[in-house]
Design a protein around this motif. Sequence first.
Motif, mmCIF file in Angstrom:
data_model
loop_
_atom_site.group_PDB
_atom_site.id
_atom_site.type_symbol
_atom_site.label_atom_id
_atom_site.label_comp_id
_atom_site.label_asym_id
_atom_site.label_seq_id
_atom_site.Cartn_x
_atom_site.Cartn_y
_atom_site.Cartn_z
ATOM 1 N N MET B 1 0.823 -1.181 0.000
ATOM 2 C CA MET B 1 0.000 0.000 0.000
ATOM 3 C C MET B 1 0.877 1.258 0.000
ATOM 4 S SD MET B 1 -2.702 1.200 2.888
ATOM 5 C CE MET B 1 -3.354 2.825 2.878
ATOM 6 N N ALA B 2 0.576 2.256 -0.739
ATOM 7 C CA ALA B 2 1.369 3.484 -0.787
ATOM 8 C C ALA B 2 1.057 4.296 0.458
ATOM 9 C CB ALA B 2 1.026 4.282 -2.051
ATOM 10 N N GLN B 3 2.126 4.939 1.067
ATOM 11 C CA GLN B 3 1.974 5.698 2.303
ATOM 12 C C GLN B 3 2.698 7.027 2.125
ATOM 13 O OE1 GLN B 3 0.160 4.905 4.889
ATOM 14 N NE2 GLN B 3 -0.229 2.708 4.497
ATOM 15 N N ASN B 4 2.303 7.976 2.952
ATOM 16 C CA ASN B 4 3.040 9.263 3.014
ATOM 17 C C ASN B 4 4.044 9.120 4.152
ATOM 18 O OD1 ASN B 4 1.374 10.327 0.994
ATOM 19 N ND2 ASN B 4 -0.132 11.034 2.505
ATOM 20 N N ILE B 5 5.261 9.237 3.826
ATOM 21 C CA ILE B 5 6.307 9.024 4.827
ATOM 22 C C ILE B 5 7.133 10.294 4.988
ATOM 23 C CG2 ILE B 5 6.445 6.567 4.397
ATOM 24 C CD1 ILE B 5 9.001 7.160 2.774
ATOM 25 N N THR B 6 7.912 10.409 6.204
ATOM 26 C CA THR B 6 8.896 11.460 6.402
ATOM 27 C C THR B 6 10.224 10.802 6.654
ATOM 28 O OG1 THR B 6 7.259 12.954 7.396
ATOM 29 C CG2 THR B 6 9.503 13.479 7.789
ATOM 30 N N LEU B 7 11.094 11.063 5.878
ATOM 31 C CA LEU B 7 12.394 10.430 5.989
ATOM 32 C C LEU B 7 13.459 11.540 6.054
ATOM 33 C CD1 LEU B 7 14.065 7.856 5.969
ATOM 34 C CD2 LEU B 7 13.948 7.820 3.485
ATOM 35 N N LEU B 8 14.241 11.582 7.134
ATOM 36 C CA LEU B 8 15.283 12.553 7.367
ATOM 37 C C LEU B 8 14.788 13.983 7.277
ATOM 38 C CD1 LEU B 8 18.298 10.887 5.496
ATOM 39 C CD2 LEU B 8 17.761 10.784 7.959
ATOM 40 N N GLY B 9 13.592 14.157 7.852
ATOM 41 C CA GLY B 9 12.907 15.415 7.922
ATOM 42 C C GLY B 9 12.184 15.790 6.644
ATOM 43 N N ALA B 10 12.299 14.924 5.645
ATOM 44 C CA ALA B 10 11.593 15.228 4.401
ATOM 45 C C ALA B 10 10.348 14.417 4.266
ATOM 46 C CB ALA B 10 12.521 15.010 3.201
ATOM 47 N N SER B 11 9.288 14.944 3.764
ATOM 48 C CA SER B 11 7.998 14.265 3.600
ATOM 49 C C SER B 11 7.834 13.797 2.170
ATOM 50 C CB SER B 11 6.848 15.217 3.948
ATOM 51 O OG SER B 11 6.920 15.584 5.308
ATOM 52 N N TYR B 12 7.374 12.594 2.175
ATOM 53 C CA TYR B 12 7.132 11.980 0.848
ATOM 54 C C TYR B 12 5.738 11.413 0.882
ATOM 55 C CZ TYR B 12 12.187 12.170 0.758
ATOM 56 O OH TYR B 12 13.478 12.596 0.795
ATOM 57 N N SER B 13 4.951 11.663 -0.158
ATOM 58 C CA SER B 13 3.573 11.134 -0.204
ATOM 59 C C SER B 13 3.516 9.989 -1.190
ATOM 60 C CB SER B 13 2.602 12.246 -0.633
ATOM 61 O OG SER B 13 2.980 12.808 -1.875
ATOM 62 N N ASP B 14 2.497 9.075 -0.820
ATOM 63 C CA ASP B 14 2.233 7.883 -1.656
ATOM 64 C C ASP B 14 3.483 7.096 -2.006
ATOM 65 O OD1 ASP B 14 -0.236 9.820 -3.462
ATOM 66 O OD2 ASP B 14 -0.508 8.569 -1.671
ATOM 67 N N VAL B 15 4.179 6.778 -0.980
ATOM 68 C CA VAL B 15 5.384 5.979 -1.220
ATOM 69 C C VAL B 15 5.026 4.538 -1.027
ATOM 70 C CG1 VAL B 15 7.750 5.516 -0.422
ATOM 71 C CG2 VAL B 15 6.841 7.835 -0.442
ATOM 72 N N PRO B 16 5.043 3.660 -2.123
ATOM 73 C CA PRO B 16 4.675 2.264 -2.001
ATOM 74 C C PRO B 16 5.759 1.435 -1.327
ATOM 75 C CG PRO B 16 5.413 2.691 -4.231
ATOM 76 C CD PRO B 16 5.394 4.036 -3.515
ATOM 77 N N SER B 17 7.022 1.868 -1.480
ATOM 78 C CA SER B 17 8.091 1.094 -0.869
ATOM 79 C C SER B 17 9.284 1.972 -0.696
ATOM 80 C CB SER B 17 8.452 -0.103 -1.766
ATOM 81 O OG SER B 17 8.982 0.342 -3.016
ATOM 82 N N VAL B 18 10.148 1.520 0.240
ATOM 83 C CA VAL B 18 11.354 2.244 0.485
ATOM 84 C C VAL B 18 12.487 1.287 0.261
ATOM 85 C CG1 VAL B 18 12.680 3.507 2.223
ATOM 86 C CG2 VAL B 18 10.211 3.773 2.112
ATOM 87 N N GLU B 19 13.441 1.829 -0.361
ATOM 88 C CA GLU B 19 14.629 1.033 -0.602
ATOM 89 C C GLU B 19 15.799 1.680 0.094
ATOM 90 O OE1 GLU B 19 15.194 0.224 -4.742
ATOM 91 O OE2 GLU B 19 17.231 -0.550 -4.476
ATOM 92 N N LEU B 20 16.511 0.922 0.921
ATOM 93 C CA LEU B 20 17.613 1.439 1.719
ATOM 94 C C LEU B 20 18.857 0.647 1.438
ATOM 95 C CD1 LEU B 20 15.739 1.903 5.127
ATOM 96 C CD2 LEU B 20 16.270 3.653 3.465
ATOM 97 N N PRO B 21 20.018 1.333 1.622
ATOM 98 C CA PRO B 21 21.255 0.581 1.392
ATOM 99 C C PRO B 21 21.498 -0.328 2.542
ATOM 100 C CG PRO B 21 21.802 2.820 2.059
ATOM 101 C CD PRO B 21 20.326 2.787 1.891
#
Lengths: 87, 404
Positions: B1-21
């Motif tokens: 499901m796509a979500q609105n996320i805040t990552l490192l103080g930044a907001s991101y909307s409708d993010v279905p997935s996050v990819e991290l190193p």
Amino acid sequence: MRYYKDIQDGFIAAIGTGGGGVEITETEYETILEAIRNKPARTDTTDYHLRQDLTWEEYERIEPQPDDDEEAAPEEVLDILLGGADD
Amino acid sequence: MAQNITLLGASYSDVPSVELPKTGGGTAQFDDTTDANATAADIALSKTAYVNGVKLVGTNQGGGGVDAGQVYQDGAGYIVLDDDSGGKYDPSDATATAADILYPKTAYVSGGKVTGSIVTKSSSDLTASGATVTAPAGYYATAATKSVASGSATPAASISATGATVTAGTNTLTFSKSVSNTPQVSAGYISAGSSGNTSVSLTASIDTRSSSDLTASNLTVTAPSGYYASNATKTLSDEYLLAENIKKNITIFGVTGSFEGGGGGGLVYETGTWTPATDSEGYFINFANSHTTAPFYYAISCTSEFVSSSSGGLIYTNLHQATGEPLHTSATGLRYGYAQRIASGGSNSTSNVTYPYTNQGDSSASYSRYWAKETGINAPQYSSGYPWRAGSTYKWIAVWAPTS
């Protein structure tokens, strides 16, 4: 041929051929004839009657009397022959 | 499901997935699974999936996480799950069609789900027309029956036929006539058996005959044609068919003749013999036939053994002999004697000659017999008084003139 026997007073008076009497067979005729020809001899006073069983019965012989009828004259006899006489 | 996320103080909307190193290199992807609603039963057996952040291991043996009893397609065709075992059924090789399945039942066949087209029927669907009962196509769960109307065939009650032909055979009389019998038939079922009897009467005329129809001509009897209910007879007769007209011992049509004698030139004669059983004075000579007159000639001969003229063997006749002397004296020679008058009643005789006459003492004029009596002195046994000797056979003959 007709054969017969004459019965008189219960005896066989005669047998014959032709008319009259009691008719018999030729065989019976010959049988009775044989019996007649073997009749017992008669005498002046006795004779025999033949019974119907073909046995003989003796009886007293009676001498017959002659008739006293008149003898016909020859002329009368001739008249008879010529049909002139009446019966 | 796509979500609105805040990552490192930044907001991101409708993010279905996050990819991290990842430490050591590479990246790791993280998806939001909060909206997943599958359960372990919905997931094929041993397969895993993240549902709402949880990793699930599938328990569905059909795989794919489908409920039992459901039909789903896995790319290989339609699959129907068995409720009990969860096995897969591949309908691709099913051969049934709609025409093989009862309506309105459905089934999954190779072409997919089909609805049966076989219509269910019953007795009410049967129709009858004449002798034909029609059962429409369909499925009959039970036996179907249809009653048909009953028919009948009734022959005529009676048949009359006149003018039959009569044919006479050797010993039979045949009546013949062709007749027909057309029964009245009503349509319907007719059971086996018989129906009614038909009486047949034939009428033929034939002449009936009886004895009265017989005709006769001489010895021919004619029976006209016709039917004789009983024996017919006709008696033939002739007024002259009498015993006295037939020769003795000859039988003609049941009449035995009694006529004896004959004669040449129309003369009538009779002969006979007699043999006395006892010496006798006289003997009745009986004629076989009745005569209306006395014989004009008669003779008596002795056929016995020889006797001399004085003792016997004499032949007695009614022929006149003038001298009264014998013509000859042989044993069987004819000796003439005196003619005797033949009279009815009384007697006429000579003392020398035998004289036949009608019944002695009988006044009747019937000439049926003669009394042969010998009283003459020339009689062979005159001395004994009995001229007719026992055992001697005497012949006699009597001759009559012909009657007109």
